[in-house]
Every structure is written in structure tokens, then in C-alpha cells.
Design an enzyme around this catalytic site. Structure first.
Site, PDB file in Angstrom:
ATOM      1  N   GLU A 378       0.790  -1.235   0.000  1.00 21.43           N
ATOM      2  CA  GLU A 378       0.000   0.000   0.000  1.00 21.43           C
ATOM      3  C   GLU A 378       0.822   1.284   0.000  1.00 21.43           C
ATOM      4  OE1 GLU A 378      -2.899  -0.226   3.158  1.00 21.43           O
ATOM      5  OE2 GLU A 378      -4.254  -1.348   1.856  1.00 21.43           O
ATOM      6  N   GLU A 439      -6.746  -7.845  -0.492  1.00 23.54           N
ATOM      7  CA  GLU A 439      -7.353  -7.637   0.825  1.00 23.54           C
ATOM      8  C   GLU A 439      -8.774  -7.131   0.625  1.00 23.54           C
ATOM      9  OE1 GLU A 439      -5.233  -5.179   3.695  1.00 23.54           O
ATOM     10  OE2 GLU A 439      -3.317  -5.814   2.859  1.00 23.54           O
TER      11      GLU A 439
HETATM   12  C1  GAL Z   1      -4.822  -2.589   4.852  1.00 21.29           C
HETATM   13  C2  GAL Z   1      -3.399  -3.013   5.179  1.00 21.29           C
HETATM   14  C3  GAL Z   1      -3.353  -4.155   6.183  1.00 21.29           C
HETATM   15  C4  GAL Z   1      -4.290  -3.896   7.303  1.00 21.29           C
HETATM   16  C5  GAL Z   1      -5.655  -3.732   6.737  1.00 21.29           C
HETATM   17  C6  GAL Z   1      -6.725  -3.594   7.783  1.00 21.29           C
HETATM   18  O1  GAL Z   1      -4.877  -1.312   4.385  1.00 21.29           O
HETATM   19  O2  GAL Z   1      -2.730  -3.396   4.019  1.00 21.29           O
HETATM   20  O3  GAL Z   1      -2.060  -4.326   6.662  1.00 21.29           O
HETATM   21  O4  GAL Z   1      -3.893  -2.755   7.968  1.00 21.29           O
HETATM   22  O5  GAL Z   1      -5.676  -2.584   5.928  1.00 21.29           O
HETATM   23  O6  GAL Z   1      -7.949  -3.668   7.169  1.00 21.29           O
END
Ligand code: GAL
Length: 728
Positions: A378, A439
């Protein structure tokens, strides 16, 4: 000949910087893997492990062969260290997630030697992932294995196996990197099948510094796939003037994987949708310092209890034990470099490039790994840096594609796969292909195992919804949810107790209902799943009742029986989840319980049917009274090596074995025999369950653990600690 021995036992530890000649009394005796601090279940303060500590080890070395080189191989030290032998400074290593080796030959003395390592576990801004905020705790210490390796000065440094034309007349090449080369060298390489039989052999005299051996015209081979992950081995023996001087093996599989322009991911020519979860290497009490058995267990949980076909090692290279197990059980891996949203200066980027190279050098023979993550998770675009990471990855491993995880559409696409964190609570249309969702859910829907049942249901159904959408979109290669297990974090994230409750399991790996959604997507030939997503109460939901009843199952139909009245057989909810192979069941039961408090409450009984035949059932008690204190050990045998561990889960259940989610009981544990309890004791059950670890000491023997809570019969469980030679 090479000798490589585990170097984990009989270390000394002090939670401060001590001089090189500090007396033994100032140290504790410890075994690796080691955490420089132990923790409670939550409210973990990163400052508790952010310090420099002193690790020491005395060892005897017989320098009877001055021709030998001696190395220490470290699998991982968080986050930086300086290494001294017998008072002499040898090296400094920066970076906590990849292995490194130190040549200690010149500093060795005959007889006793003293190794001292200063381990810096502070969040140093000059080392990835640090520099800005990070949503996870890294922890500290020599948290992975260490080995002592003795080799001939001419030794095998690396084997890199590549397979070719696997469907038709397969061939294997193995690039061999040697420390030195001369014309008196020769080698024999054997190709060994999964049963241990040599199926091909080749012999070569050497005349260049990185020889390649080739195997062709092979007998029939088995492909490595998710159902039958067959592993082959190449064994290379190196000879000098006819004398055997070194021997090394590399394990690999015959498999082809590719993300294609049509949007699909193909394994051995067949399109499969990637279906998985992210994993942090965080454990309760011990931070990141989990020994081999716990690492392997996580891979098994992801494959069998969560039905995943892929895991992302967010956000750093993970334990070799974890990856080896992924190879053995057929679980695909997306592995990435350390980092989180922040890119540092050139020196920082150089450490990142070193870690990328070390990650790929360590792991490029794993058949389970299908993609390298070559961006800091990210982070913003940085074309200079990411052109370098991408080129380096392709140079060190020409066989795999690259990705790099971002959370915005339209960033510079320098890699092979657009790996994207989609937090829209839906599925965004890909702009480029191949496109993999890396994710979703996570902070959009934090959910505690002891939350209200509606929250737990909605959490599970959010995961079901996203997977339904990704499965139905041919432009998407798959989706990897955030995340498998709740994890410890900084106060800028999480629920105020420094835990991100984003897992489909809690930190102990106890399932929330979302876990059953994942598990239920397996084919019933693997295991039959039937789990009602309800605490089965009349007054826990707003307005009371249980309508609708959500059930996760891979059965064709579910019959619902309340008390002795059958409500009938129900089909999966294909209307709302048309793209899932195993949609959840959404069962209307308002017709049975009309209103809160107006009918007598009875047990819930579910029967799972396949082809009209009952194949499994679940009962949930209506009386909600604690019935049993249940103890479950993951393994009933440990090895007496001073570090082996297994999880002990404690649960208060109803008379049918379902955890009682609001049983916040206090469990008192006692242990007898050569093992210790790692964790809190007394232990508070959270959501009806919690865990500790049972850690072997150095003696073999029988261990009994007894547990007591108020008003329930005592529970006990036994395990055996086997001597190291008879290790299971
Ligand atoms: C994302 C990140 C993860 C975690 C997640 C929580 O933005 O890549 O490491 O923080 O959010 O939802």
C-alpha cells in the site's frame, strides 16, 4: 563433508546491553526461537519489546580440520543485530525477516568459544517496515532458528531447480552455485521421486563456476497440485579428486502456474479461482517467536480449517517451516517484502532490495509460491524503486510473476499482476488484467469473537458476499481476505486494546463464524461441514428471536428441527450467492418463533443431507448452562528440545460441545511433568474459549495438565514428551 546442526539450545539472554565479558549470573538460560518479552493476550505495548538485548552462547569447537569453513546461519532476527565471537566484531545485519549467514571461521578458537549478539528490536526508522506508522507489531529477539554449518572451502552455495514442459516430456534443470571452482571437481546429481526412489542420475566434471545439470527423458512424473502435492528432490554430491566434499538437496514440484491476460489464474493449465486469507505471523504471548510445530499448524489451519487455496504472507517473508508445510499440503502462497505504506530513503530502499533478493534466493524452489510481492504494501507509486524491485525479482527468479499491493486504481503498473486491496465492501471492476484482490473486509468490519451475534453473522456474510462477487467476475483471478487471525498492533489501529479484530479466527486461532464460511467452501469429499451461525438465544438479537437462521454447510440441504418439530429441509441461498459453490443457508424460522417471550425455548437440531441422505448433524442447547470444561491439544507428543510447543485450547461448552460465548470463566491450570505453560494462568476465557502453549523442556516424560473452573468438573489432558532422537 558438510555438517549442519541446529544451534537453538543453551543460549543466555539479558534484556539489556551487557559488556562482552559480563558474568553469567546476569543472564537467563533460554532456547531459541526466543521472544525478548512475553505478553498478555491484548493491550500489548510495543515499547515493552523495543530495546537492545544481549544474547550469548558458549560452545566448544574442535578445530581439527583447518581446511573447513564454519558458518552461523540465522533464519531471522528482529530487527537488527551485531555479532561478536570471542570479543571480535564480525558483522552487523539489518532487517528482521530474511536469513543471513556469518562466516565465523577466522574468529573461532580451539575449545570454548563465546558468541555474543546484540539484538536491536527497536522500531528503527532506517529499516523496513519502519519509518512511519505500521499496522502490526513486529516483536523482537532471535525469533527463528539458528544453525551451525561446517563446510569444505569448496561447497555448494545454492541449488535452483526449474522444470520445463511439464505436460509433455518433462525436463528439470538445476543451477548449482559453488563457492569456488577448479578442474578437479565433479558432481553427481540424483532426481528422487516422492517415494524416495532415484529416478534419474547424472554425473559431470566441472569447468565453470555455475554449472547446470539437466534431467530429461524422465519416467512418468506426478504434478504438484492442491489435492496431491507431490514433492521431488534433487540431491547434489560434490567431489574433489574423487573425494566427496559436499552434499545438498533441494525439494521442488512439477507444476505450472500463471496469471493470464484473460484475468484467470491457471494451475497446471486449469483455471482456478484463488480463495484465501492473509496471515500475520503473530501469536499470543510469544509474539513472532513460534517454533516449527506452530508454524506448520498455521498452514494446516489455513488449508483444512479455513479451506483456503492461497495465503498471502502479509507483510513480510515468513517462516521456512510455514512455507515447507504449504508445499507439503498444497496451499498456494503470495509472498512479499517487508513494509507498510512507507518508502524510506536510498539506504532504506537498499535494505529492501537486499531483503527482496534474500527472500527469493531462500524460497524460489517452493512449488507453493506463485507470486512475489515486490512493492511495499500500500505504498505510493515510486517508479524508480519499483522498476528496480521488479527487475531484481525477475532476474533472481525468471520463472515467477510479480505483483505489488496497492490500494488505489490506476497506479503505475510495472509488475505482471495488478494486486489490489479492495475496501469498497463490494468488488470494483478491474482496470487492467490480471487482477487479484489481495485484501478486503479487515478494518471495514472489525469483529470480535465475543461480539453480538448479528455482528458475527454480518462479518461472515461480508466475506461470503465478496467471494461470491469475485467468483462471478471472470476478470478477477481471486480474492484474499483480510485476514486469517486477529493480530497485535499499535494504538493508531485496532480496537483500543491494540488488537486488530480483523481475523476470521481470533489470536488463538479459534473460529468466528466467518471461519466456517471459508471452511464450508470445501468439497464434502474433503470434510463435511455444518455450522449454525447462532448462539441460539431468544433475546440476544435486537427485537429478539433467531430469524433468519444462517448456516454454513457444504451439504446439499439442511433440515432444521426445533425441539421435536421439524421445520423442513432447506436449500442453500443460491439467489443471493449464485457464484459460490457452497452458498450459505438463509433459513426463515419466524414461523416457528413468532415473538420474543411467547413460546417455550427448545434445542436446535440441524441435519445435513447429501443426496437426500443424512450425513452430519449439529445440536445447540437451549438451556445455555455451562456443561463441560473442555481441553484440546493440537499435538499429544512434543520433542524434548526445550522449545517445541503445542496449543492447548480451553473451552466452556454446552452439553453438545458448542462454546458458550459469554462464559468469561477463569480457568486455573496446573501442569505436572517436564513441560511448562506459556501464557496466562489463571486464564480468562474470551468468547467461551482461550488458549495457552505447552512448551517442552529438555527431558522426556509424561505430562498432565489439569484445569479447573468454578462449578464444573475438573478437566485433564495428557501428552508425551519424546527424547530428541525419537522425535515424531
Ligand atoms: C490494509 C493493510 C493491512 C491492514 C488492513 C486492515 O490497508 O494493508 O495491513 O492494515 O488494511 O484492514
Amino acid at each position: 563433508m558438510r555438517r549442519k546442526t541446529l544451534f537453538n539450545q543453551s543460549w543466555q539472554f539479558a534484556a539489556q546491553i551487557l559488556p562482552l565479558d559480563a558474568p553469567d549470573e546476569l543472564f537467563l538460560e533460554i532456547t531459541l526461537p526466543h521472544t525478548n518479552q512475553t505478553f498478555t493476550q491484548n493491550n500489548i505495548n510495543h515499547l515493552d519489546y523495543e530495546f537492545i538485548s544481549t544474547y550469548r552462547k558458549r560452545f566448544d569447537y574442535n578445530l581439527n580440520d583447518p581446511e573447513k569453513l564454519v558458518f552461523l546461519d540465522f533464519d531471522g532476527v528482529l530487527i537488527a543485530c551485531k555479532i561478536y565471537l570471542n570479543g571480535e566484531f564480525l558483522t552487523e545485519h539489518l532487517g528482521g525477516f530474511t536469513p543471513f549467514s556469518v562466516d565465523i571461521t577466522s574468529a573461532l578458537q580451539p575449545g570454548e568459544n563465546l558468541l555474543t549478539i546484540y539484538v536491536d528490536s527497536r522500531e528503527r526508522k532506517d529499516i523496513p517496515p519502519f519509518g512511519h506508522l505500521v499496522d502490526y507489531l513486529t516483536f523482537g529477539g532471535i525469533y527463528r532458528d539458528v544453525y551451525l554449518r561446517t563446510v569444505h572451502p569448496t561447497f555448494i552455495q545454492d541449488l535452483f531447480v526449474q522444470t520445463h514442459r511439464i505436460f509433455d516430456n518433462p525436463e528439470v534443470t538445476c543451477n548449482i552455485t559453488l563457492s569456488k571452482i577448479d578442474t578437479t571437481l565433479s558432481l553427481i546429481a540424483n532426481l528422487i521421486d516422492p517415494k524416495g526412489t532415484i529416478i534419474a542420475s547424472t554425473q559431470t566434471n566441472l569447468n565453470d563456476d555455475s554449472p547446470t545439470v539437466e534431467f530429461s527423458s524422465l519416467p512418468e512424473i506426478n504434478l504438484w497440485d492442491l489435492e496431491q502435492p507431490d514433492l521431488y528432490t534433487i540431491e547434489v554430491s560434490l567431489f574433489k579428486e574423487g573425494q566427496l566434499i559436499d552434499n545438498q538437496t533441494a525439494r521442488f514440484g512439477f507444476r505450472a502456474c500463471e496469471f493470464k491476460q484473460d484475468g484467470g489464474f491457471y494451475l497446471n493449465g486449469q483455471r482456478i479461482k484463488l480463495f484465501g486469507l492473509n496471515r500475520h505471523q503473530t501469536y499470543p504471548y510469544i509474539g513472532a517467536a513460534a517454533p516449527a510445530r506452530l508454524q506448520k499448524r498455521d498452514a494446516e489451519i489455513l488449508k483444512y480449517e479455513l479451506g483456503c487455496n492461497v495465503v498471502r504472507t502479509s507483510h513480510y517473508p515468513q517462516s521456512p517451516h510455514f512455507l515447507n508445510r504449504c508445499d507439503e499440503i498444497g496451499l498456494l502462497v503470495f509472498e512479499e517484502i517487508p513494509g507498510w505504506q512507507y518508502i524510506g530513503d536510498t539506504d532504506w530502499q537498499n535494505i529492501s532490495l537486499n531483503e527482496l533478493e534474500a527472500m527469493i534466493m531462500r524460497d524460489r524452489n517452493h512449488p507453493s509460491i506463485v507470486l512475489w510481492g515486490v512493492r511495499i504494501n500500500e505504498s505510493h507509486d515510486n517508479d524508480d524503486f519499483y522498476t528496480k524491485t521488479n527487475a531484481l525479482a525477475h532476474q533472481v527468479d525468471p520463472t515467477r510473476q510479480t505483483g505489488g499491493v496497492r490500494y488505489f486504481m490506476g497506479s503505475s503498473f510495472l509488475e505482471d499482476v495488478y494486486t489490489y486491496n479492495d475496501f469498497s465492501n463490494s468488488v470494483q471492476e478491474p482496470q487492467v488484467q490480471p487482477h487479484l484482490i489481495t485484501e478486503f473486509a479487515g478494518h471495514m468490519f472489525p469483529t470480535k469473537i465475543f461480539d453480538h451475534e448479528q455482528r458475527l453473522i454480518d462479518h461472515a456474510l461480508l466475506h461470503a458476499k465478496i467471494h461470491n462477487l469475485q467468483m462471478g467476475n471472470p476478470k478477477i483471478a481471486g480474492a484474499i481476505g483480510w485476514c486469517a487471525f486477529d493480530y497485535a498492533t499499535h494504538i493508531e489501529f485496532g480496537s483500543g486494546d491494540r488488537i486488530c479484530y480483523h481475523g476470521v479466527m481470533d489470536t488463538f486461532r479459534n473460529p468466528k463464524w466467518a471461519a466456517y464460511f471459508y471452511q464450508s467452501q470445501q468439497d464434502p469429499s474433503q470434510q463435511i461441514i455444518l455450522q449454525a451461525a447462532t448462539h441460539w438465544t431468544m433475546g440476544d438479537r435486537s427485537g429478539g428471536g433467531n430469524d433468519p437462521l444462517t448456516v454454513f454447510s457444504n451439504c446439499d440441504q439442511v433440515e432444521v428441527i426445533i425441539g421435536d418439530i421439524s421445520l423442513g429441509r432447506f436449500d442453500p441461498d443460491r439467489e443471493n450467492y449464485p457464484h459460490l459453490n457452497r452458498p450459505p443457508f438463509t433459513i426463515p424460522i419466524a414461523m416457528h418463533y413468532t415473538a420474543w417471550g411467547q413460546s417455550e425455548f427448545h434445542d436446535l437440531h440441524l441435519v445435513g443431507l447429501i443426496q437426500d441422505q443424512p450425513v452430519t448433524e449439529q445440536w445447540i442447547s437451549s438451556n445455555k448452562l455451562p456443561n463441560t470444561l473442555e481441553l484440546v491439544l493440537d499435538s499429544d507428543r512434543l520433542v524434548a528440545d526445550g522449545s517445541d510447543m503445542t496449543r492447548l485450547t480451553c473451552r466452556v461448552t454446552d452439553q453438545y460441545g458448542n462454546p458458550l460465548p459469554y462464559a468469561f470463566s477463569i480457568v486455573h491450570l496446573e501442569i505436572e511433568g517436564p513441560a511448562e505453560i506459556i501464557g496466562e494462568n489463571p486464564l480468562i476465557l474470551v468468547g467461551g474459549a482461550a488458549g495457552v502453549y505447552i512448551k517442552a523442556q529438555y527431558q522426556a516424560g509424561e505430562v498432565t495438565i489439569r484445569a479447573r473452573v468454578n462449578r464444573l468438573p475438573e478437566a485433564s489432558i495428557e501428552l508425551k514428551i519424546g527424547s530428541q532422537e525419537s522425535a515424531p
